[in-house]
Design an enzyme around this catalytic site. Structure first.
Site, PDB file in Angstrom:
ATOM      1  N   GLY A 315       0.812  -1.209   0.000  1.00 50.88           N
ATOM      2  CA  GLY A 315       0.000   0.000   0.000  1.00 50.88           C
ATOM      3  C   GLY A 315       0.847   1.262   0.000  1.00 50.88           C
ATOM      4  N   SER A 316       0.398   2.269   0.750  1.00 43.32           N
ATOM      5  CA  SER A 316       1.003   3.605   0.662  1.00 43.32           C
ATOM      6  C   SER A 316       2.430   3.684   1.182  1.00 43.32           C
ATOM      7  CB  SER A 316       0.129   4.606   1.421  1.00 43.32           C
ATOM      8  OG  SER A 316      -1.130   4.729   0.797  1.00 43.32           O
ATOM      9  N   THR A 317       2.880   2.702   1.978  1.00 43.54           N
ATOM     10  CA  THR A 317       4.271   2.743   2.447  1.00 43.54           C
ATOM     11  C   THR A 317       5.246   2.561   1.283  1.00 43.54           C
ATOM     12  OG1 THR A 317       4.092   0.377   2.991  1.00 43.54           O
ATOM     13  CG2 THR A 317       3.799   1.959   4.787  1.00 43.54           C
ATOM     14  N   PHE A 318       4.742   2.144   0.117  1.00 42.08           N
ATOM     15  CA  PHE A 318       5.603   1.989  -1.060  1.00 42.08           C
ATOM     16  C   PHE A 318       5.697   3.279  -1.871  1.00 42.08           C
ATOM     17  CE2 PHE A 318       6.949   0.252  -5.192  1.00 42.08           C
ATOM     18  CZ  PHE A 318       7.895  -0.688  -4.783  1.00 42.08           C
ATOM     19  N   SER A 371      -1.195  11.234   1.309  1.00 43.04           N
ATOM     20  CA  SER A 371      -1.288   9.884   0.749  1.00 43.04           C
ATOM     21  C   SER A 371      -2.238   9.848  -0.438  1.00 43.04           C
ATOM     22  CB  SER A 371      -1.728   8.887   1.826  1.00 43.04           C
ATOM     23  OG  SER A 371      -1.311   7.585   1.491  1.00 43.04           O
TER      24      SER A 371
END
Length: 595
Positions: A315-318, A371
């Protein structure tokens, strides 16, 4: 005349009889003596000849075989027990050690005290019920197993009783003094002394000291003759396997993770702390976990470190990695602005932001702060799909991190043809979905942002050190691979800092310290395709300190319950607790913001 003739005849017979008694042995008698001598000498010669043949057979024909048999009776092959090497952490705290334990058998028919007295004393030392012991002692006369792993201190107390009928048999057992603290890293060994999980499994060769079989002489009664033992055959090295793990940080991470899993009624979670400069892992915690001293009482799936062995969509951590890719490819610059109206159409699919809202005009830093999925899609659309796919492969997708922990799996990226033909694939990959990796591999990739663009190998083994701390053997790690330029990574880290100071990562903010971070709340892929409506993974990844990036901290929680369960509310507070412990342990000085 008759009378005279009778006397003459008797006299003649008498004279002949005396002559026979007094005559010298004749020729017939000599032949009998020679025959007897011949027989005797023949027997002796034949016996000597037979003995010679037998001796020849024993010494020449059967000699090697008999020599081997004699030596096997006179010599004893012994393979001495050599303890497995200790496992210690970076501060030399013991994580695993071989210790003597005792199996206790009881033989009531040999007691020199009453059954009641023996049962009462054993119950106090072993923590058992005296009445139950009495019952067992009366029911069985010999060979009662009371314990198979008594510690040495308990055995000493039993010896001090001086009771007949107590049979203590010594053996060695692996002991983990920190219990479940580092079980996910250390693992355990089974009854055959073979590693079954963690470092105990992957580093089996380094942990087993070399042993050799020695031949010892035995006396006539079978007892060993120590005078004939090879000198120093029982001596072994004092090398220990040192890990990069810090037990103090590990304890903080486990406590924070356990507390939040309980609060959010989550399925499981993990915390990883890595020194991005060299890839050494300072902490790696999974929960739920197990106590390796009692591994047989836990479910087998717990032995598998899911932070290394299970895939998920990050998800958004990438997103910070995709920003770095776009900057390095030259399709954006840090000051570019994109319009985020909350939705974008890609082929026949509609993509929205997580909150279903638009963010208006956003620069690159704000795309990370808020995000924005829409902003990320528009950034990646500036790249050719084939070029983007090549970058994803370059940073390691489709491979594994090559860690020294066991059971690692390859990350998954869809085939290039499918990825480049379908516009939806690059679009979803831009905000961290449509591919999968392990939590450890995400830490490895984000670590490249914290060390000037190098992909290092995450590892927990420092090497073999002696009792004085001298390093003797270091593992061979893959050399670092440059994937981004230092200038690009520093720009991305500074953008990530705004996520903590102004955006969704604010719950991880620590006064006086510049921390870069990114939250993530990803949908979970279903077993039959698509995504699950009621399941998500929340995470937070951070880099500190911003002015000299070095440490990466990832907190990830699987399937938290509640409407307010997001990366910012669930995972970020865990990471903050870990960073608050990391700062003094590593001596990280406070710094002023450059915003």
């Amino acid at each position: 005349m008759g009378l005279k003739n009778l006397r003459d005849s008797q006299q003649q017979r008498f004279s002949q009889s005396r002559w026979k008694k007094n005559r010298i042995p004749g020729q017939h008698q000599k032949r009998g003596v020679r025959f007897r001598l011949f027989v005797v000498w023949s027997i002796l010669i034949i016996a000597g000849f037979g003995l010679g043949i037998h001796l020849y057979s024993l010494q020449i024909i059967q000699g090697p075989k008999l020599t081997k048999a004699a030596r096997s009776q006179q010599m004893f092959n012994m393979r001495p027990f050599i303890p497995r090497r200790k496992i210690i952490d970076r501060n030399r705290d013991v994580l695993a050690i071989d210790r003597p334990v005792y199996t206790l058998y009881v033989h009531p028919n040999q007691f020199n005290y009453t059954i009641e007295e023996v049962a009462s004393n054993l119950a106090k030392i072993l923590g058992k019920d005296a009445t139950e012991l009495e019952t067992r002692f009366r029911k069985h006369k010999s060979g009662i197993l009371l314990s198979h792993a008594l510690p040495e201190a308990t055995a000493d107390r039993l010896y001090a009783l001086r009771f007949d009928g107590l049979d203590l048999r010594r053996k060695y057992s692996r002991y983990y003094p920190k219990e479940d603290l580092a079980a996910d890293v250390v693992g355990y060994i089974d009854g055959d002394r073979r590693g079954q999980a963690g470092i105990e499994r992957s580093q089996q060769k380094m942990l087993e000291r070399p042993t050799r079989t020695v031949r010892l002489s035995r006396s006539g009664n079978g007892s060993l003759m120590p005078d004939y033992a090879p000198e120093g055959f029982l001596h072994f090295d004092d090398l220990q396997l040192q890990l990069t793990i810090d037990s103090r940080l590990q304890r903080t991470a486990r406590s924070a993770l356990t507390k939040n899993l309980k609060k959010w009624k989550a399925k499981r979670g993990a915390v990883i702390v890595m020194d991005a400069w060299d890839g050494s892992l300072l902490a790696l915690v999974c929960s739920p976990t197990y106590n390796p001293n009692r591994y047989s009482k836990k479910d087998i799936p717990l032995f598998r470190n899911w932070a290394v062995a299970d895939l998920y969509e990050p998800g958004s951590t990438f997103k910070p990695l995709n920003i770095a890719i776009a900057l390095e490819a030259g399709v954006i610059n840090p000051f570019d602005v994109f319009n985020d109206n909350g939705t974008i159409q890609v082929a026949d699919s509609t993509i929205k932001n997580a909150d279903n809202k638009g963010n208006g005009q956003v620069d690159i830093a704000k795309i990370l702060q808020r995000s924005s999925n829409i902003g990320m899609v528009k950034i990646i659309q500036r790249m050719r799909p084939s070029s983007y796919y090549s970058w994803l492969e370059k940073i390691g997708l489709g491979e594994r991190s090559r860690t020294d922990l066991p059971s690692e799996v390859n990350s998954r990226l869809k085939p290039e043809k499918e990825f480049t033909i379908k516009p939806i694939e690059p679009a979803t990959a831009s905000f961290g979905q449509g591919f999968s990796l392990t939590p450890l591999q995400l830490v490895q990739m984000v670590g490249s942002l914290g060390n000037g663009g190098k992909l290092v190998t995450p590892h927990v083994v420092e090497g073999l050190v002696d009792s004085k701390g001298k390093m003797h053997v270091k593992p061979d790690l893959s050399p670092p691979r440059q994937i981004f330029s230092p200038g690009t990574t520093q720009k991305v880290v500074e953008m990530m800092e705004t996520v903590v100071s102004k955006g969704t990562g604010k719950p991880a903010e620590i006064s006086g310290y510049r921390i870069a971070g990114k939250t993530g709340t990803a949908q979970k892929a279903g077993p039959n395709g698509g995504y699950l409506d009621d399941a998500k993974i929340t995470s937070f990844v951070s880099i500190l300190p911003v002015n000299s990036p070095r440490y990466v901290v990832l907190a990830i929680v699987d399937e938290p319950k509640g409407e307010n369960a997001y990366g910012s509310t669930v995972a970020a507070p865990i990471a903050k607790s870990v960073m608050e412990a990391l700062i003094p342990l590593e001596g990280i000085a406070p710094e002023k913001s450059n915003e």
